[in-house]
Design an enzyme around this catalytic site. Sequence first.
Site, PDB file in Angstrom:
ATOM      1  N   LYS A  47       0.783  -1.297  -0.126  1.00  0.00           N
ATOM      2  CA  LYS A  47       0.073  -0.031  -0.115  1.00  0.00           C
ATOM      3  C   LYS A  47       0.815   1.284   0.086  1.00  0.00           C
ATOM      4  O   LYS A  47       0.204   2.289  -0.224  1.00  0.00           O
ATOM      5  CB  LYS A  47      -0.902  -0.252   1.400  1.00  0.00           C
TER       6      LYS A  47
HETATM    7  N1  PMP Z   1      -3.102  -7.647   1.309  1.00  0.00           N
HETATM    8  C1  PMP Z   1      -3.012  -6.585   2.253  1.00  0.00           C
HETATM    9  C2  PMP Z   1      -2.228  -7.117   3.607  1.00  0.00           C
HETATM   10  C3  PMP Z   1      -3.490  -5.329   2.039  1.00  0.00           C
HETATM   11  O1  PMP Z   1      -3.331  -4.345   3.145  1.00  0.00           O
HETATM   12  C4  PMP Z   1      -4.125  -5.000   1.109  1.00  0.00           C
HETATM   13  C5  PMP Z   1      -4.804  -3.569   0.908  1.00  0.00           C
HETATM   14  N2  PMP Z   1      -6.209  -3.471   1.045  1.00  0.00           N
HETATM   15  C6  PMP Z   1      -4.404  -5.962  -0.002  1.00  0.00           C
HETATM   16  C7  PMP Z   1      -3.792  -7.221   0.238  1.00  0.00           C
HETATM   17  C8  PMP Z   1      -5.053  -5.658  -1.130  1.00  0.00           C
HETATM   18  O2  PMP Z   1      -4.569  -4.578  -1.893  1.00  0.00           O
HETATM   19  P1  PMP Z   1      -5.501  -3.726  -2.759  1.00  0.00           P
HETATM   20  O3  PMP Z   1      -6.223  -2.715  -1.810  1.00  0.00           O
HETATM   21  O4  PMP Z   1      -4.787  -3.163  -4.000  1.00  0.00           O
HETATM   22  O5  PMP Z   1      -6.541  -4.803  -3.618  1.00  0.00           O
END
Ligand code: PMP
Length: 335
Positions: A47
């Site tokens: 992130k």
């Molecule tokens: N894994 C973790 C540990 C996250 O914090 C996030 C962010 N929400 C994601 C996966 C997924 O990423 P995205 O928000 O880009 O779909």
Amino acid sequence: MTMALVQNNTLDLIGNTPLVLLKGPSEAAGCEIWGKCEFANPGASVKDRAALWIIRDAEARGELKPGGTVVEGTAGNTGIGIALVANARGYKTVIVMPDNQSKEKMDTLRALGAELVLVPPTKFADPAHFVHTSRRLAEETEGAVWANQFDNVANRKAHIESTAPEIWQQLEGRIDGFTCAAGTGGTIAGVGLGLKAFDENVRIALTDPHGAALYSYYATGELKSEGTSVAEGIGQGRITANLEGAPIDTQFRISDEEGLEWVARLLREEGLCLGLSSGINVAGAVELGKQLVAEGRQDVRVATILCDTGFRYLSTLYNPEWLRAKSLPVFPWLA
Ligand code: PMP
């Protein structure tokens, strides 16, 4: 693969993460499974990229000015990324989170200098929900912007412009498939769009945890969830702006048990300490690899995302009591 190891600016430490060949998953799939090491970002998660792009976008649009404030409703990695980027750019950070989140997360955000606003947990339709509260707070605060990670497409742009080209270059333009789970959907949509721009034959698969509605949406067109998951940061029930037009070719549904099995194996056999969303992603990548191999493709290569560090989950995933309370298997060396 060589990479720049000298940077003139701490924000340039975001991205350019290593890509690593995962031995156990590759053996299980019968092809190469590669993991993008997003835990190597300064905030230890994928992130950081979204945080950087969202803040730069707000600056470019003239909304965020020196001394301004970034407000977001999040309990997790996005808040950590925003706090670090905001510090480096001279902004204040306000994070609104439900008060049932882990103490670790609250402590981390406070340690980074973010102001925490705690609200009681409630359903999304309630105006008191932490996401709506954060939007109102941003509107009411002089010089503040609302990061709005779910529907602000600067989030997925980070992956179109950085993650996808990095993977493409690291694999020297030879990749058959990519998969990961969706929280906001920024990663899967952005990497999917970015890789398809290089080669439209790269198969993009959504890996969905139980309890999320996207597997069903891409399989049947209906947003419908089944089961539950303790995975943090993933699991989405709607088509966010970041997910609109995501080039999803196929989809897999992965249980927490399958994800935990890979978390355990990657730690014990390959020395990687990861969170559960990474384990779920790896399980999905093995499925995608097997699918491509079964179709007779040669020298198959699949990439996925190792989203964050396991050190963020010592009181949960790596805590036998917590796992037992959730009826999940305890890692043998902790049992
Ligand atoms: N894994 C973790 C540990 C996250 O914090 C996030 C962010 N929400 C994601 C996966 C997924 O990423 P995205 O928000 O880009 O779909």
